[in-house]
Scaffold this active site. Structure first.
Site, mmCIF file in Angstrom:
data_model
loop_
_atom_site.group_PDB
_atom_site.id
_atom_site.type_symbol
_atom_site.label_atom_id
_atom_site.label_comp_id
_atom_site.label_asym_id
_atom_site.label_seq_id
_atom_site.Cartn_x
_atom_site.Cartn_y
_atom_site.Cartn_z
ATOM 1 N N GLY A 1 0.813 -1.215 0.000
ATOM 2 C CA GLY A 1 0.000 0.000 0.000
ATOM 3 C C GLY A 1 0.846 1.264 0.000
ATOM 4 O O GLY A 1 0.341 2.359 0.228
ATOM 5 N N GLU B 1 -0.926 1.938 -15.814
ATOM 6 C CA GLU B 1 -1.476 1.041 -14.793
ATOM 7 C C GLU B 1 -2.905 0.621 -15.155
ATOM 8 O O GLU B 1 -3.302 -0.530 -14.968
ATOM 9 C CB GLU B 1 -1.410 1.708 -13.410
ATOM 10 N N ASP C 1 -1.303 8.249 -6.738
ATOM 11 C CA ASP C 1 0.009 7.695 -6.413
ATOM 12 C C ASP C 1 1.109 8.296 -7.275
ATOM 13 O O ASP C 1 2.176 8.677 -6.782
ATOM 14 C CB ASP C 1 -0.009 6.177 -6.594
HETATM 15 P P1 ADP Z 1 1.847 -1.424 -4.311
HETATM 16 O O1 ADP Z 1 1.810 -0.360 -5.351
HETATM 17 O O2 ADP Z 1 0.917 -1.163 -3.158
HETATM 18 O O3 ADP Z 1 3.216 -1.758 -3.831
HETATM 19 P P2 ADP Z 1 0.807 -2.969 -6.504
HETATM 20 O O4 ADP Z 1 0.182 -4.315 -6.585
HETATM 21 O O5 ADP Z 1 0.063 -1.810 -7.019
HETATM 22 O O6 ADP Z 1 1.280 -2.761 -5.004
HETATM 23 O O7 ADP Z 1 2.189 -2.992 -7.301
HETATM 24 C C1 ADP Z 1 3.148 -4.000 -7.017
HETATM 25 C C2 ADP Z 1 3.666 -4.571 -8.313
HETATM 26 O O8 ADP Z 1 4.477 -3.572 -9.000
HETATM 27 C C3 ADP Z 1 4.610 -5.745 -8.122
HETATM 28 O O9 ADP Z 1 3.912 -6.953 -7.984
HETATM 29 C C4 ADP Z 1 5.438 -5.691 -9.406
HETATM 30 O O10 ADP Z 1 4.713 -6.284 -10.473
HETATM 31 C C5 ADP Z 1 5.553 -4.198 -9.661
HETATM 32 N N1 ADP Z 1 6.793 -3.678 -9.083
HETATM 33 C C6 ADP Z 1 6.910 -2.886 -7.994
HETATM 34 N N2 ADP Z 1 8.207 -2.602 -7.730
HETATM 35 C C7 ADP Z 1 8.916 -3.240 -8.673
HETATM 36 C C8 ADP Z 1 10.326 -3.370 -8.958
HETATM 37 N N3 ADP Z 1 11.252 -2.778 -8.205
HETATM 38 N N4 ADP Z 1 10.686 -4.114 -10.024
HETATM 39 C C9 ADP Z 1 9.765 -4.709 -10.786
HETATM 40 N N5 ADP Z 1 8.453 -4.646 -10.575
HETATM 41 C C10 ADP Z 1 8.012 -3.933 -9.533
HETATM 42 MG MG MG Z 2 0.081 0.158 -6.481
#
Ligand code: ADP
Ligand code: MG
Length: 387
Positions: free
Chosen positions: A129, A165, A177
């Site tokens: 989150g 997104e 965000d």
């Molecule tokens: P949040 O934004 O709350 O952390 P989300 O489900 O919206 O959760 O986004 C998480 C997803 O974003 C991960 O599962 C991955 O697919 C992608 N992601 C986030 N950080 C990275 C990263 N450093 N490298 C690759 N993918 C990432």
């Molecule tokens: Mg997210």
């Protein structure tokens, strides 16, 4: 930070990167599920960042690697449109490739642009989150904007991240965000009117008041692309349509008694959350201006109750984190982010942080929940070039 990522880049691509860019995750101080209702939010960028090292190529290929995953991805920019349309852009690569695609939607020439090698690293907790998704989108967006000389402003880049997104990842999220990650300012929150995209910098003055924001990551993972988030968004749209307004933003607290007679109970409570939450964001901005951060505790508490009871997006771990934090000296606490897991925040005197942390850890163990992760965050600058 950039020395580490430069050597990771060299190991992955056997060349030096052209540059390193970064963008932060965010905490939403207040204003949850208001962004896609054209409402108000008050997030701040945090001192946890996603970093992107980028090298320009002589061909049209985009290659991706991340310390988040062993999978590497490679495709030509000329193929990107067809790959997105064919549903072949999936998994974590959908975030960075989605950004490249969304930039291409603004500038058709990108199909012939110079290719890039990207190496991504992050210390933003994923799925907590804190918007690791916006951090990766925003870091990639500022990097590509610069090396492709697109000259897009930060608001446009926020739209690009959101478009990626929504259309490529398939998560129907709002503009908050990316706005926080791109427009954040040290020691301040970003007030954002999600209809006009007007932003205002709101000083937080936490440190001068001996206050801090503690993040309590429950480690209960959520996914925005599925289930509850989509469902809540649909309820809000249905409520606005039934009440004859373009968006729930157009309703005030005074309209709620009329709304109650026109909506089924569940839709009414969804609407009531959004309408009262918008009012709480405005009250928080006023309270910060007149009374400073110590004056916003009860607004944070009321926001949590509204999400728990009316919007029904909390989980037992978040409720426990919030109540234990409050009982142990926090001035206010609430879940933050889209819900169904993720993190809570507690606004607390610096002197109480340790006591709160220990009490939350004990309470989680006592309830048989997985151990939470706790860390204070400070309000930080938005996306930037590191070197
Ligand atoms: P949040 O934004 O709350 O952390 P989300 O489900 O919206 O959760 O986004 C998480 C997803 O974003 C991960 O599962 C991955 O697919 C992608 N992601 C986030 N950080 C990275 C990263 N450093 N490298 C690759 N993918 C990432
Ligand atoms: Mg997210």
């Amino acid at each position: 930070m950039s020395a580490g990522i430069r050597s990771l880049f060299r190991a992955a691509y056997r060349a030096d990167p052209l540059g390193v860019w970064s963008a932060p995750g965010r905490v939403n101080l207040i204003g949850e599920h208001t962004d896609y209702n054209d409402g108000f939010v008050l997030p701040f960028a945090i001192d946890r960042r996603t970093t992107v090292a980028l090298g320009l190529r002589d061909d049209n290929v985009i290659r991706l690697a991340s310390t988040f995953s062993d999978e590497t991805v490679s495709l030509t920019l000329a193929d990107l449109d067809a790959a997105v349309a064919g549903g072949r852009v999936t998994g974590w690569a959908a975030y960075p490739l989605g950004v490249a695609w969304a930039l291409g939607q603004l500038d058709a020439d990108l199909a012939g642009a110079r290719g890039v090698d990207l190496l991504i690293d992050s210390d933003v907790p994923v799925g907590a989150g804190l918007s690791s998704s916006a951090a990766i989108e925003s870091a990639v967006a500022v990097a590509l904007d610069e090396v492709w000389a697109l000259g897009l402003d930060r608001r446009t880049l926020a739209r690009v991240g959101q478009h990626a997104e929504n259309a490529v990842v398939g998560a129907p999220t709002g503009i908050m965000d990316q706005s926080a990650s791109l427009l954040g300012i040290r020691d301040a929150a970003v007030f954002l009117d999600c209809r006009t995209l007007e932003t205002r910098t709101i000083p937080l003055d936490l440190a001068p008041n001996d206050l801090a924001v503690l993040v309590i990551d429950t480690r209960v993972h959520h996914s925005h692309a599925t289930g509850g988030y989509r469902d809540r968004r649909a309820s809000c749209e249905a409520g606005a349509a039934a009440l004859g307004v373009p968006a729930l933003r157009d309703l005030g607290v005074d309209d709620l008694s009329r709304a109650e007679g026109m909506l089924d109970d569940v839709t009414f409570r969804r609407v009531r959350h959004v309408v009262t939450e918008n009012a709480r964001v405005l009250s928080t901005v006023d309270a910060l201006g007149s009374g400073g951060p110590a004056a916003i505790g009860s607004l944070l508490d009321a926001s949590h109750v509204s999400m728990r009871d009316d919007f029904e997006i909390s989980v037992p771990e978040l409720d426990l984190a919030v109540s234990v934090a409050r009982e142990n000296g926090a001035l206010g606490a609430r879940m933050t982010g889209g819900g169904f897991g993720g993190a809570a925040i507690a606004l607390a005197p610096v002197a109480e942080l340790e006591r709160i942390g220990a009490a939350v850890v004990d309470a989680f163990a006592g309830a048989g929940f997985a151990a939470p992760e706790l860390f204070p965050v400070t309000a930080s600058d938005g996306a930037r070039r590191e070197d």
